[in-house]
Design a protein around this motif. Structure first.
Motif, PDB file in Angstrom:
ATOM      1  N   ARG A  67      40.702  45.505  45.387  1.00 31.51           N
ATOM      2  CA  ARG A  67      40.495  44.210  46.052  1.00 31.51           C
ATOM      3  C   ARG A  67      40.589  44.343  47.564  1.00 31.51           C
ATOM      4  O   ARG A  67      39.811  43.742  48.309  1.00 31.51           O
ATOM      5  CB  ARG A  67      41.530  43.198  45.558  1.00 31.51           C
ATOM      6  N   ARG A  70      37.455  46.143  48.935  1.00 35.96           N
ATOM      7  CA  ARG A  70      36.275  45.261  48.918  1.00 35.96           C
ATOM      8  C   ARG A  70      36.364  44.194  49.991  1.00 35.96           C
ATOM      9  O   ARG A  70      35.351  43.792  50.567  1.00 35.96           O
ATOM     10  CB  ARG A  70      36.125  44.628  47.545  1.00 35.96           C
ATOM     11  N   SER A  75      34.159  51.314  50.437  1.00 34.61           N
ATOM     12  CA  SER A  75      34.146  51.770  49.046  1.00 34.61           C
ATOM     13  C   SER A  75      35.349  52.677  48.797  1.00 34.61           C
ATOM     14  O   SER A  75      35.676  53.521  49.634  1.00 34.61           O
ATOM     15  CB  SER A  75      32.851  52.519  48.780  1.00 34.61           C
TER      16      SER A  75
END
Length: 97
Positions: A67, A70, A75
């Motif tokens: 989380r 993101r 990545s």
């Protein structure tokens, strides 16, 4: 992220206290020589708690890492780290049992 990891493992350790203190204890004694005796006492419930708690801790940390990465837009590959954590938990359980 380092603080979250430490908090998770700290909470897992603190939650182990009732299992270590109030769980049933099993003793295994051996006499290596005629004049000495060696006894090992271990809590039975803790043998069930630690593998489950470590895998849950690794899962929580990996979800947080995903989380967080993101949200930042980066990545992150964490499957190897989660697999290593689960493997360490399983090997530790097998060794203790």
């Amino acid at each position: 992220m380092g603080r979250f990891t430490l908090v998770v493992f700290g909470v897992v350790t603190l939650l182990a206290t009732p299992f270590m203190r109030y769980g049933a204890h099993t003793a295994h004694c051996a006499n290596p020589t005629a004049s000495t005796s060696l006894c090992v006492v271990y809590p039975t419930l803790a043998l069930w708690y630690w593998p489950v708690a470590l895998v849950a801790g690794y899962a929580a940390i990996s979800l947080y890492a995903l989380r967080r990465s993101r949200a930042i837009g980066v990545s992150t590959r964490i499957a190897g780290y989660v697999a290593a954590g689960v493997l360490v938990g399983l090997l530790g359980t097998a060794w203790a049992a």
